[in-house]
Design an enzyme around this catalytic site. Structure first.
Site, PDB file in Angstrom:
ATOM      1  CG  ASP A   1     -24.195 -24.903  61.329  1.00 47.32           C
ATOM      2  OD1 ASP A   1     -23.237 -24.809  60.532  1.00 47.32           O
ATOM      3  OD2 ASP A   1     -25.301 -24.405  61.116  1.00 47.32           O
TER       4      ASP A   1
ATOM      5  CG  HIS B   1     -19.399 -23.512  58.629  1.00 49.98           C
ATOM      6  ND1 HIS B   1     -19.652 -23.659  57.285  1.00 49.98           N
ATOM      7  CD2 HIS B   1     -20.510 -23.976  59.268  1.00 49.98           C
ATOM      8  CE1 HIS B   1     -20.859 -24.178  57.114  1.00 49.98           C
ATOM      9  NE2 HIS B   1     -21.401 -24.380  58.308  1.00 49.98           N
TER      10      HIS B   1
ATOM     11  CG  HIS C   1     -27.955 -27.190  60.411  1.00 44.20           C
ATOM     12  ND1 HIS C   1     -28.985 -27.249  59.508  1.00 44.20           N
ATOM     13  CD2 HIS C   1     -26.865 -26.817  59.696  1.00 44.20           C
ATOM     14  CE1 HIS C   1     -28.530 -26.916  58.305  1.00 44.20           C
ATOM     15  NE2 HIS C   1     -27.240 -26.651  58.395  1.00 44.20           N
TER      16      HIS C   1
HETATM   17  O1  DOR Z   1     -26.209 -20.020  59.830  1.00 42.47           O
HETATM   18  C1  DOR Z   1     -25.500 -20.658  59.064  1.00 42.47           C
HETATM   19  N1  DOR Z   1     -24.243 -20.255  58.795  1.00 42.47           N
HETATM   20  N2  DOR Z   1     -25.986 -21.755  58.514  1.00 42.47           N
HETATM   21  C2  DOR Z   1     -25.320 -22.413  57.568  1.00 42.47           C
HETATM   22  O2  DOR Z   1     -25.812 -23.402  57.095  1.00 42.47           O
HETATM   23  C3  DOR Z   1     -24.006 -21.912  57.072  1.00 42.47           C
HETATM   24  C4  DOR Z   1     -23.343 -21.085  58.087  1.00 42.47           C
HETATM   25  C5  DOR Z   1     -22.176 -20.278  57.550  1.00 42.47           C
HETATM   26  O3  DOR Z   1     -21.380 -20.812  56.775  1.00 42.47           O
HETATM   27  O4  DOR Z   1     -22.047 -19.125  57.931  1.00 42.47           O
HETATM   28 ZN    ZN Z   2     -23.206 -25.343  58.560  1.00 41.21          ZN
END
Ligand code: DOR
Ligand code: ZN
Length: 355
Positions: free
Chosen positions: A250, A19, A177
């Site tokens: 992730d 991200h 993940h």
């Molecule tokens: O912990 C997470 N944060 N898991 C996810 O799948 C999305 C991510 C986020 O975009 O903050």
């Molecule tokens: Zn993710």
């Protein structure tokens, strides 16, 4: 007596799940990947989501501008995804594939950050899935059942994936993940069009690091980090050299105030420290042979599954202490303020000098 620093040269890793975010923070957070990864698969859970060809173009341009700010030798290639929304039409999927998307992401409604708009079942996105199967796009799944208790959410979702595989036998699927031992077994036993990503934080930590002696919101993520037996299964999967498992960080930065508060957002900002921390982990388990096992996991299997050429660039790491910054762009990275035993060799990257 020679005091030469021990080095480890490997193909430049890829990150098949990250991200990078948008707007303020993006440039600083993109530095986390700089000089350590050759390709980064960018998740689409932005606001608004990446769910049309026009939005995909807009977001990839925003990302490209952020990457251009990096020194040339540290730039990475952006791989784009879209978010599969209820009722999405085949024509939209085709347009996004033409615009450069290589995967579509399925977030069950309410499963994680910005997922309230997600589908409640695979039936709600059948037309999009059929189009993806025809076009050869990869289906990337956040595999959690939001109705189940939080520590059971991942394995509780597996029967849905089993039915999906039967219905779409040619669709390439990545369970993202992985966090529990049951899911590792599920992927190992599945057909060859099923694979999974594994993060650094699920390999490094257990739930006791998150809520044991003290509560650490910077390790709180979805799926939640589980028990030692789950971590063992994940480590064994990576060490086994199986083609099914490859790296996806992730990495998910959130501003410090969104983590250190009464309702902490989920996500571990792992990109700055994931690679050095994993080298140290695998070195501690099996020495040089352990380090070598990171190569297929981080630099080969993902590219093979996504049908891309393996990296031709190399990265040299050196056994020299490196202190992880306490904060980057207002977010707290994994291992913040801690010394790590390995770092990117100065000759191959400069990010850390700039931070
Ligand atoms: O912990 C997470 N944060 N898991 C996810 O799948 C999305 C991510 C986020 O975009 O903050
Ligand atoms: Zn993710």
């Amino acid at each position: 007596m020679s005091t030469a620093i021990e080095t480890f040269t490997m193909p430049l890793p890829d990150d098949f799940h990250a991200h990078l975010r948008q707007g303020e923070g993006l440039k600083a957070w993109a530095r986390g990947h700089a000089g350590q990864f050759g390709r980064v698969l960018c998740m689409p859970n932005t606001l608004p989501p990446v769910a049309s060809a026009a939005r995909l173009d807009e977001y990839s341009q925003e990302l490209a501008r952020a990457i251009e700010a990096l020194p040339e030798e540290e730039r990475f290639e952006l791989l784009m995804t879209f978010k599969i929304l209820p009722g999405m039409r085949a024509a939209e999927v085709e347009a996004m594939a033409r615009a450069g998307a290589i995967a579509g992401k399925y977030y069950p409604s309410g499963a994680t950050t910005n997922a309230a708009d997600g589908p409640r079942s695979f039936d709600e996105v059948e037309e999009a899935l059929a189009a993806m199967e025809t076009l050869g796009l990869v289906l990337s799944i956040h595999g959690e059942d939001p109705e189940a208790p939080v520590l059971d959410r991942e394995w509780a979702f597996l029967p849905k994936v089993a039915r999906l595989i039967e219905r779409h036998p040619r669709l390439r699927i990545v369970l993202e993940h992985l966090s529990d031992a049951e899911s590792v077994r599920f992927v190992e036993r599945g057909p060859s069009n099923l694979a999974a990503t594994i993060t650094a934080h699920h390999l490094l930590y257990t739930i006791d690091d998150v809520i044991g002696d003290a509560m650490n919101p910077h390790l709180y993520c979805k799926p939640v980090i589980k028990f030692a037996r789950d971590r063992e299964a994940l480590r064994a999967a990576v060490m086994s050299g199986s083609k099914r498992f490859f790296f996806g960080s992730d990495s998910a930065p959130h501003l410090r105030a969104k983590k250190e508060c009464g309702a902490a957002a989920s996500g571990v900002f792992s990109s700055p420290s994931a690679l050095p921390a994993l080298i140290a982990l695998f070195d501690s388990v099996e020495g040089k042979a352990g380090r070598e096992k990171l190569v297929p996991f981080m630099a080969e299997r993902g590219a093979d599954f996504y049908r891309m050429p393996r990296s031709t660039r190399v990265l040299t790491m050196e056994r020299a202490e490196w202190l992880v910054p306490a904060e980057i762009g207002g977010a707290v990275p994994m291992c913040a303020g801690q010394p790590l035993a390995w770092r990117v060799a100065r000759s191959t990257a400069r990010s850390w000098d700039i931070l």
